[in-house]
Every structure is written in C-alpha cells, then in structure tokens.
Scaffold this motif. Structure first.
Motif: not given
Length: 152
Positions: A47-53, A58-64, A80-83
């Motif tokens: 989850q931290y890695l997702v937040m870093l990205v 901001d405003e990226l697609t799931v695939s990005e 993403l659902k948990r975040l």
C-alpha cells in the motif's frame, strides 16, 4: 540421526551461494523494517508503494500504477480497494474510456504524505549505509531487474 553434508556432491546448489536467496532474504529483512515504520501510517508495504506512486503523480490509471510497480491489475485492484476503504484515494471510471479506472488521492491521502516523510531516512538508518552506498546498491539492483525482465 545426523545429516550428511552434500557439499562435494552438489557444488553450485549451496543455499548461501544463491543470488536469489540473498535477494529474497534481504527483501524479507527490508519488509520487516518497513512493516515497523508503516504501522504508524496504517499502511502495508505494498500500500505504501501505491501511495508513493500517487504522491509522485496523482490521477493515474490502474494500469499506469501497475506498470510503475511491476504488478498486474489482479494484484493491484484489492490493494486499491483497501486504500479506498481507508479513505486515502478514490477510483473512478475514465470519462473518455470506461474501461479505464482513474485513481486519485483524497485529501487524507495527500495529508498522509507529510507523515510519511520520515520513512526513507529511517530506512537508511536501519540499513546503516551511506547515501552513496545506497545509490550504488539501488543502481545494481535496477540493472539486474532490467536484465531479468528481458528473460521473463
């Protein structure tokens, strides 16, 4: 019963000689350090890695996001659902292409960035290496990853 040493029978199959085990066990140690640091933020390491990205852009697609983290959407979607359930981001279908899901930070997700600022320095302290040594190690690992990705 005493176990036999097979060193002479299997040179090259010794655990301590394996690059993969050095990477694996180092990854486990690093994840333990992060787990302790991220407890305050109520984030798991992925989850931290997702937040870093998303803090980067901001405003990226799931695939990005998946491309950036080397994760497929089946692995990324539950993260993403948990975040989103934690109130740190929102997911919405793209207006121009409903197949795409746009992920954006919520106000709470943006605010969490300030709390996370100390994490990288704490990791460097735990690793007990200089910024130069860390940069060299990181560059070597990225080079190795790139070579390995060519063979997958």
């Amino acid at each position: 019963m005493k176990s036999k040493s097979l060193k002479s029978q299997a040179p090259g199959l010794l655990l301590d000689d394996q690059l993969c085990f050095a990477l694996y066990s180092t990854g486990l140690a690093m994840t333990k350090v992060y787990r302790k640091l991220l407890r305050e933020l109520e984030l798991t390491y992925p989850q931290y890695l997702v937040m870093l990205v998303l803090w980067e852009r901001d405003e990226l697609t799931v695939s990005e996001i998946g491309e950036r983290l080397f994760l497929d959407s089946a692995t990324l979607t539950p993260l993403l659902k948990r975040l989103e359930a934690a109130g740190l981001l929102q997911r919405a279908r793209a207006i121009d292409d409903e197949r795409q899901v746009i992920v954006s930070l919520s106000a709470a997700g943006r605010a969490l960035q300030a709390k996370a600022r100390a994490v990288p320095e704490s990791v460097m302290c735990a690793a007990q290496c200089s910024p130069e040594e860390a940069a060299i190690t990181k560059k070597s690992l990225e080079k190795l990853r790139k070579r390995l990705m060519k063979n997958t």
